[in-house]
Scaffold this active site. Structure first.
Site, PDB file in Angstrom:
ATOM      1  N   LYS A 170      -5.522   1.707  -2.992  1.00 30.26           N
ATOM      2  CA  LYS A 170      -5.132   1.333  -1.629  1.00 30.26           C
ATOM      3  C   LYS A 170      -3.617   1.380  -1.566  1.00 30.26           C
ATOM      4  O   LYS A 170      -2.923   0.592  -2.194  1.00 30.26           O
ATOM      5  CB  LYS A 170      -5.646  -0.055  -1.288  1.00 30.26           C
ATOM      6  CG  LYS A 170      -5.836  -0.298   0.220  1.00 30.26           C
ATOM      7  CD  LYS A 170      -4.545  -0.424   0.983  1.00 30.26           C
ATOM      8  CE  LYS A 170      -4.054  -1.824   1.098  1.00 30.26           C
ATOM      9  NZ  LYS A 170      -2.856  -1.916   2.001  1.00 30.26           N
ATOM     10  N   GLU A 177       0.762  -8.640 -10.573  1.00 36.61           N
ATOM     11  CA  GLU A 177       2.223  -8.643 -10.753  1.00 36.61           C
ATOM     12  C   GLU A 177       2.781  -9.065  -9.413  1.00 36.61           C
ATOM     13  O   GLU A 177       2.719  -8.316  -8.436  1.00 36.61           O
ATOM     14  CB  GLU A 177       2.709  -7.256 -11.172  1.00 36.61           C
ATOM     15  CG  GLU A 177       4.120  -7.271 -11.736  1.00 36.61           C
ATOM     16  CD  GLU A 177       5.175  -6.950 -10.702  1.00 36.61           C
ATOM     17  OE1 GLU A 177       5.796  -7.931 -10.209  1.00 36.61           O
ATOM     18  OE2 GLU A 177       5.368  -5.789 -10.373  1.00 36.61           O
ATOM     19  N   CYS A 237      10.915  -7.089  -7.038  1.00 39.46           N
ATOM     20  CA  CYS A 237      10.259  -8.337  -7.431  1.00 39.46           C
ATOM     21  C   CYS A 237      11.036  -9.089  -8.498  1.00 39.46           C
ATOM     22  O   CYS A 237      11.000 -10.313  -8.550  1.00 39.46           O
ATOM     23  CB  CYS A 237       8.839  -8.055  -7.908  1.00 39.46           C
ATOM     24  SG  CYS A 237       8.745  -6.857  -9.252  1.00 39.46           S
ATOM     25  N   GLU A 243      11.635 -16.245  -2.346  1.00 40.29           N
ATOM     26  CA  GLU A 243      11.883 -14.827  -2.606  1.00 40.29           C
ATOM     27  C   GLU A 243      12.257 -14.165  -1.279  1.00 40.29           C
ATOM     28  O   GLU A 243      11.404 -13.936  -0.418  1.00 40.29           O
ATOM     29  CB  GLU A 243      10.643 -14.161  -3.208  1.00 40.29           C
ATOM     30  CG  GLU A 243      10.885 -12.711  -3.585  1.00 40.29           C
ATOM     31  CD  GLU A 243       9.651 -12.054  -4.189  1.00 40.29           C
ATOM     32  OE1 GLU A 243       9.817 -11.253  -5.125  1.00 40.29           O
ATOM     33  OE2 GLU A 243       8.536 -12.346  -3.727  1.00 40.29           O
TER      34      GLU A 243
END
Length: 531
Positions: free
Chosen positions: A222, A298, A332, A429
């Site tokens: 996806k 992750e 990330c 974040e």
């Protein structure tokens, strides 16, 4: 291949004009000429030929007939309309992958032949680097030089790395008490559902598809709805390399529909997801509520970059700048908590501000550009909201803080000093070009503060003292610690997080274990010559 420093890109400067920010303090000197130039973006010389779903080796429309726009983040204009897959399309893709695994040649062919197909794909990808890099830049906004010179070669290397592993996967003969022969088999799971993010579309494609196929699995991938074009393109190349139909299926679509359908599908044997921690929790829940399929995650990060008192400040400033601003801050493992020893703090802040003001922002197709636009309007607004939060919380805005130019999703490289740990810009974040700089007194304090985060993806340590480096390496609760470097990504080096930054590892030999399950086989021995 030697480890590639993904952040060592395009060091340059720009002539700039001073101006006052909207908060009334003279902090910025970004080039207005450069800002005007991005209003006239370069038209990439590539034609979009494939926007459909790839199922069972064929390009097909979504069952619903729906499509959605993928946009150019430089302008917000539509690049193309892409097929919008949902539950029925996931069902079709999983059925194709199941048939390819149960009846097709892929898991039954020799590992050497699988390796050869993967190597042919890597050669084709290398041959088409320019086209693939253009798609990646157009759809994502990352600098073309970054995509063409760093990321696509890393994707090629990743597939060659895992092609080399394909015929070296084996179990063990295990000595057991008593007269039994015991061996272990390392077997593919079957159908693997892979969900990739938008910030590094093809890098994460390679991290997941490479080991999954090397182990003999089949795949339903996806692609992120923001960046579907490159995954579709390279998957076509994979089939040109000889990949059998149904082995690799690509469905573009949205998380709540296509992503949820894949995560909860009863005939998917393994999931791997890269994205936000919030979405990772949903994926894990859907996997558990369906067939309890194992999941590799992750997820997000708020990685500390620690500058010790003995650091070479000039080098530390440049490395911290790259650790945060690389890929428009959309990384990330970005070093988004810059923790600087109080003895060098003031000098560091002034030099970090000066470096941010020299950062070259503009059309990512132009040579020498360091920073392109953010991925989309949603991310653009989110980052500006965090910047306002930092100002309102009392942090000192040293540079940036506003949109760059008047068109597209560009944001000025932004630096905050005097950041406190309870501020949102220090905890959340942000996923954007916002550097938050705090000071610390000693190692005990910085370890406690670095580990106080719910995340644990990565950390950077800048010191000339080996004892300090060793102390911090063992004390920091993160999946990767970079000493006097940052963003070193090699095919053989595992990557993954502690705590809410995920579970499992990708890349290297550790990445193979995510796509293999172990079977023990026990056979009685009659009158063995030896045990």
């Amino acid at each position: 291949m030697a480890a590639r420093r993904i952040s060592s890109l395009l060091s340059s400067s720009a002539t700039s004009l001073g101006r006052f920010s909207s908060w009334g303090r003279r902090i910025n000197s970004f080039s207005t000429a450069a800002a005007a130039a991005i209003d006239e973006p370069i038209q990439p010389s590539i034609q979009i030929d494939h926007t459909q779903l790839l199922i069972n080796g064929q390009f097909v429309d979504a069952a619903s007939g729906k499509s959605f726009p993928t946009v150019d983040p430089r302008t917000g204009d539509v690049i193309a309309r892409v097929a919008e897959g949902d539950l029925e399309d996931i069902n079709r893709a999983v059925a194709a992958a199941r048939k390819a695994f149960d009846e097709g040649p892929w898991p039954k062919m020799t590992a050497y032949e699988r390796s050869r197909i993967m190597l042919r794909f890597a050669d084709l990808l290398e041959k088409h680097t320019e086209e693939v890099a253009k798609l990646e830049t157009w759809d994502n906004g990352k600098p073309y030089e970054q995509a063409a010179k760093i990321e696509i070669p890393m994707v090629v290397r990743m597939f060659r790395y895992y092609a080399g592993w394909a015929d070296k996967i084996h179990g063990f003969t295990v000595p057991a008490d008593g007269q039994h022969h015991v061996q272990t088999l390392h077997e593919p799971y079957g159908v693997c559902g892979l969900i990739i993010p938008w910030n590094f579309p093809l890098l994460l494609y390679s991290w997941k598809v490479g080991p999954a196929l090397a182990c003999g699995n089949t795949v339903v991938l996806k692609a992120a709805e923001q960046t579907p074009l490159s995954a579709i393109y390279v998957s076509k190349l994979f089939h040109e390399a000889g990949l059998p139909p149904g082995v690799l299926n690509v469905v573009s679509g949205f998380g709540p529909t296509a992503g949820a359908a894949l995560s909860s599908h009863m005939d998917v044997n393994k999931l791997s997801f890269t994205g936000s921690t919030a979405t990772g929790k949903i994926v894990l829940t859907l996997a558990a509520k369906s067939n309890l399929k194992p999941v590799t995650l992750e997820l997000g990060g708020k990685s500390p970059f620690i500058v010790c008192k003995d650091a070479d400040v000039d080098k530390a400033v440049e490395l911290a700048h790259s650790a945060l601003f690389f890929n428009q801050g959309q990384c990330c493992c970005a070093g988004s908590r810059t923790l600087v020893h109080e003895s060098v703090y003031d000098e560091f802040v002034e030099k970090a501000k000066a470096r941010a003001l020299k950062r070259v922002v503009g059309d990512p197709f132009k040579m020498g550009i360091e920073q392109g636009p953010q991925i989309d309007n949603e991310q653009f607004k989110k980052i500006l909201k965090y910047i306002r939060s930092g100002i309102e919380s009392g942090a000192t805005l040293e540079s940036g803080g506003e949109q760059f130019g008047s068109k597209g999703y560009y944001i000025q490289p932004t630096v905050f000093s005097n950041v406190q740990d309870d501020m949102l810009i220090a905890k959340d974040e942000i996923f954007g070009p916002v550097q938050s700089i705090s000071k610390f007194k000693d190692l005990e304090e910085v370890v406690q503060r670095a580990n106080a985060s719910s995340y644990g993806l990565a950390a950077g340590v800048f010191t000339q003292n080996i004892e300090t480096a060793n102390t911090l390496t063992r004390a920091l609760r993160v999946g990767t610690v970079w000493i006097n470097c940052y963003d070193i990504f090699d095919a053989a080096v595992p990557f993954g997080g502690f705590k809410m930054s995920g579970q499992g590892r990708e890349k290297g030999i550790y990445g193979l274990s995510s796509y293999l399950q172990v079977k023990a086989v026990v056979t009685p021995l009659k009158n063995p010559a030896w045990l």
